[in-house]
Design an enzyme around this catalytic site. Structure first.
Site, PDB file in Angstrom:
ATOM      1  N   ASP A   1      -8.504   6.790  -9.626  1.00  0.00           N
ATOM      2  CA  ASP A   1      -7.979   5.536  -8.532  1.00  0.00           C
ATOM      3  C   ASP A   1      -7.808   5.725  -7.024  1.00  0.00           C
ATOM      4  OD1 ASP A   1      -6.494   5.149 -11.702  1.00  0.00           O
ATOM      5  OD2 ASP A   1      -4.700   5.550 -10.539  1.00  0.00           O
TER       6      ASP A   1
ATOM      7  N   HIS B   1      -2.337  -1.243  -2.467  1.00  0.00           N
ATOM      8  CA  HIS B   1      -0.921  -0.043  -3.547  1.00  0.00           C
ATOM      9  C   HIS B   1       0.061  -0.051  -3.332  1.00  0.00           C
ATOM     10  CE1 HIS B   1      -1.313   4.455  -4.582  1.00  0.00           C
ATOM     11  NE2 HIS B   1      -1.648   3.718  -5.566  1.00  0.00           N
TER      12      HIS B   1
ATOM     13  N   HIS C   1      -8.532  10.647  -8.846  1.00  0.00           N
ATOM     14  CA  HIS C   1      -8.326  10.307  -7.866  1.00  0.00           C
ATOM     15  C   HIS C   1      -9.550   9.915  -6.952  1.00  0.00           C
ATOM     16  CE1 HIS C   1      -4.315  10.358  -8.897  1.00  0.00           C
ATOM     17  NE2 HIS C   1      -4.064   9.100  -7.867  1.00  0.00           N
TER      18      HIS C   1
ATOM     19  N   HIS D   1      -6.198  -2.218  -8.821  1.00  0.00           N
ATOM     20  CA  HIS D   1      -4.784  -1.044  -8.707  1.00  0.00           C
ATOM     21  C   HIS D   1      -4.329  -1.878  -7.177  1.00  0.00           C
ATOM     22  CE1 HIS D   1      -3.229   2.847  -8.860  1.00  0.00           C
ATOM     23  NE2 HIS D   1      -3.687   3.028  -8.141  1.00  0.00           N
TER      24      HIS D   1
HETATM   25 ZN   LIG Z   1      -3.327   4.841  -7.239  1.00  0.00          ZN
END
Ligand SMILES: [Zn+2]
Length: 212
Positions: A39, A94, A179, A90
């Site tokens: 992510d 954020h 991530h 995503h």
């Molecule tokens: Zn995230």
């Protein structure tokens, strides 16, 4: 101070978000597949390094990108796709769903879709209102949560503990969150190769979340 980390979602929450994906234990594309997801990228330092290690294991994975980062690092986004990985949305900025009006949240996903070609969606922080999820569903998005989040961005958690927790969370069809952010790089640089080596040795293969 005690830090409480939720490596998994509670069961009741899964019932609450019935249309979302948590893992592929019932329909793993191959019996021993696990699904690594990354992510918050693409990031010029972390993403190329991850692509390289995935290549070494002939692994496919899924990258839930931020629209903002794709706009800035379009060639990295193209590299991810060219190497056969899946992409997911995503949001653009954020956003934390619980703290954002539904209209603004959905708009941000749509803005990200200008840069990200995918109907897979992962809510930042795993925090999304049911109304937001339902509206995204109506727009054709499938929301993908996870069976385990590694806390790879958390420098206060020891490598030993994080790797133990991650290893305990492995099963066929597991969806794991890492991530490809700058914050996580120091941790995953050490841990991801060890984890992948171990899982490959155990007979697991690494699959991308299907986009069709
Ligand atoms: Zn995230």
């Amino acid at each position: 101070m005690i830090t409480i980390r939720a490596f998994k979602f509670p069961k009741w929450l899964k019932g609450f978000y019935q249309t979302a994906i948590w893992d592929f234990s019932l329909n793993a594309t191959e019996k021993n597949s696990i699904y690594l997801t990354f992510d918050d990228g693409p990031n010029p330092i972390t993403t190329p390094w991850i692509l390289d290690i995935l290549g070494q294991y002939n692994a496919k994975a899924t990258f839930f990108c931020l629209g903002n980062n794709v706009e800035e690092h379009t060639s990295l986004y193209q590299n991810i796709i060219e190497q056969g990985h899946s992409i997911g949305n995503h949001t653009m900025h954020h956003l934390h769903g619980w703290r954002t009006r539904t209209k603004d949240y959905v708009q941000d996903v749509i803005a990200a879709a200008e840069h990200i070609d995918s109907h897979l969606f992962r809510p930042p922080y795993g925090k999304i209102k049911k109304k937001q999820l339902n509206q995204l569903k109506e727009l054709g998005y499938t929301t993908v949560f996870w069976s385990h989040i590694t806390y790879d961005f958390d420098k206060s958690l020891s490598t030993e503990k994080r790797m133990r927790k991650t290893n305990e969370a492995i099963f066929p069809g597991a969806i794991l969150v890492f991530h490809d952010s700058e914050k996580a790089f120091a941790q995953i640089k050490i841990e991801l190769p060890k984890l992948m080596e171990e899982w490959a040795r155990m007979g697991y293969t690494f699959a991308a979340i299907p986009t069709s």
